[in-house]
Scaffold this motif. Sequence first.
Motif, PDB file in Angstrom:
ATOM      1  N   ALA A 157       0.836  -1.208   0.000  1.00 57.34           N
ATOM      2  CA  ALA A 157       0.000   0.000   0.000  1.00 57.34           C
ATOM      3  C   ALA A 157       0.867   1.254   0.000  1.00 57.34           C
ATOM      4  O   ALA A 157       0.546   2.248  -0.666  1.00 57.34           O
ATOM      5  CB  ALA A 157      -0.926  -0.017   1.212  1.00 57.34           C
ATOM      6  N   ASN A 161       0.726   4.009  -2.850  1.00 57.96           N
ATOM      7  CA  ASN A 161       0.333   5.347  -2.428  1.00 57.96           C
ATOM      8  C   ASN A 161       1.144   6.455  -3.104  1.00 57.96           C
ATOM      9  O   ASN A 161       0.657   7.552  -3.326  1.00 57.96           O
ATOM     10  CB  ASN A 161       0.475   5.444  -0.912  1.00 57.96           C
ATOM     11  CG  ASN A 161       0.581   6.869  -0.454  1.00 57.96           C
ATOM     12  OD1 ASN A 161       1.654   7.357  -0.152  1.00 57.96           O
ATOM     13  ND2 ASN A 161      -0.530   7.565  -0.450  1.00 57.96           N
ATOM     14  N   LEU A 167      -6.978   2.498  -3.797  1.00 63.18           N
ATOM     15  CA  LEU A 167      -6.519   1.107  -3.788  1.00 63.18           C
ATOM     16  C   LEU A 167      -7.742   0.205  -3.753  1.00 63.18           C
ATOM     17  O   LEU A 167      -8.685   0.486  -2.994  1.00 63.18           O
ATOM     18  CB  LEU A 167      -5.662   0.810  -2.545  1.00 63.18           C
ATOM     19  CG  LEU A 167      -4.496   1.750  -2.246  1.00 63.18           C
ATOM     20  CD1 LEU A 167      -3.668   1.201  -1.087  1.00 63.18           C
ATOM     21  CD2 LEU A 167      -3.632   1.965  -3.463  1.00 63.18           C
ATOM     22  N   ALA A 189      -5.058   2.671   5.916  1.00 65.13           N
ATOM     23  CA  ALA A 189      -4.624   3.436   4.749  1.00 65.13           C
ATOM     24  C   ALA A 189      -4.675   4.929   5.026  1.00 65.13           C
ATOM     25  O   ALA A 189      -4.144   5.716   4.249  1.00 65.13           O
ATOM     26  CB  ALA A 189      -5.489   3.100   3.548  1.00 65.13           C
ATOM     27  N   VAL A 196      -9.522   3.518  -0.100  1.00 59.28           N
ATOM     28  CA  VAL A 196      -9.379   2.066  -0.180  1.00 59.28           C
ATOM     29  C   VAL A 196     -10.762   1.440  -0.291  1.00 59.28           C
ATOM     30  O   VAL A 196     -11.666   1.785   0.495  1.00 59.28           O
ATOM     31  CB  VAL A 196      -8.688   1.482   1.075  1.00 59.28           C
ATOM     32  CG1 VAL A 196      -8.486  -0.024   0.917  1.00 59.28           C
ATOM     33  CG2 VAL A 196      -7.350   2.153   1.323  1.00 59.28           C
TER      34      VAL A 196
END
Length: 269
Positions: A157, A161, A167, A189, A196
């Motif tokens: 992640a 990012n 995501l 996140a 997300v």
Amino acid sequence: FRLAVVQLQVSSDKANNLSKVRRLVKEAAGQGGKVVLLPECFNSPYGTSFFSKYAEKIPGETTQMLSEVAKENKLHLVGSIPEEDGGKLYNTCAVFGPEGELILKHRKIHLFDIDVPGKIRFQESETLSPGNSLSTFDTFCRVGVGICYDMRFAELAQLYNRKCQLLVYPGAFNMTTGPAHWELLQRAALDNQTYVATASPARDEAASYVAWGHSTVVNGEVIAKAGHEESIIYADILQYLADVRQQIPISSQRRDDLYAVTAVQQGSG
Ligand SMILES: O=C(O)CCC(=O)C(=O)O
């Protein structure tokens, strides 16, 4: 743009799973969905004993349907299926664009092998092989793709990012790890200042693997969340991130001189 997450009630009847996907994606498009996320293994019951029976080549029956449905409804369509290639099986997320084109395949990088005594033992690696690349694609924003257990690996992640605003994780947590970690992992996140979205199958108490459900979209806060039954949830992906990333500029405040998260290979996207 509007993101739609389809929490499909997956059954052992593949044809029925596929026809429901057609119907529910059409419904999501009618509500303005431009990117539609389907669950992990949405054409098959989730379990190592099912993967070889339901696995398909890509292109194959299921991905042909995804391509048609993406084109008919002029949207991006994302969801995972068991894939067979060269005698190996993978858990593969295919992404189709609004012309029906295959944009990418993400093969689950981290296989779900856990053993929680008295609760749950699951060994995906008994039948599946892992993928070996990171996967992103561009639509209204840049999207990073992972599958279920991939969500537990914060490094992935963090790498996404740097270039992604959203995501997506088709997933199927269970009745043990679902209540413990599903929402928490997505909300983590917040550290990455990224939207997300997760898509789970609806819960089927009679299945050998009982999915937790609760497909969710977060931007730190939970902005959309399903119960455990079949449903579609929607979230409008807005300017929020640019504002937050400017207000709390952690990406430019990292101490690159003290630590680093680095991709060894970039993979696709
Ligand atoms: O990480 C978990 O607890 C569940 C993962 C899972 O179900 C999967 O990877 O399919």
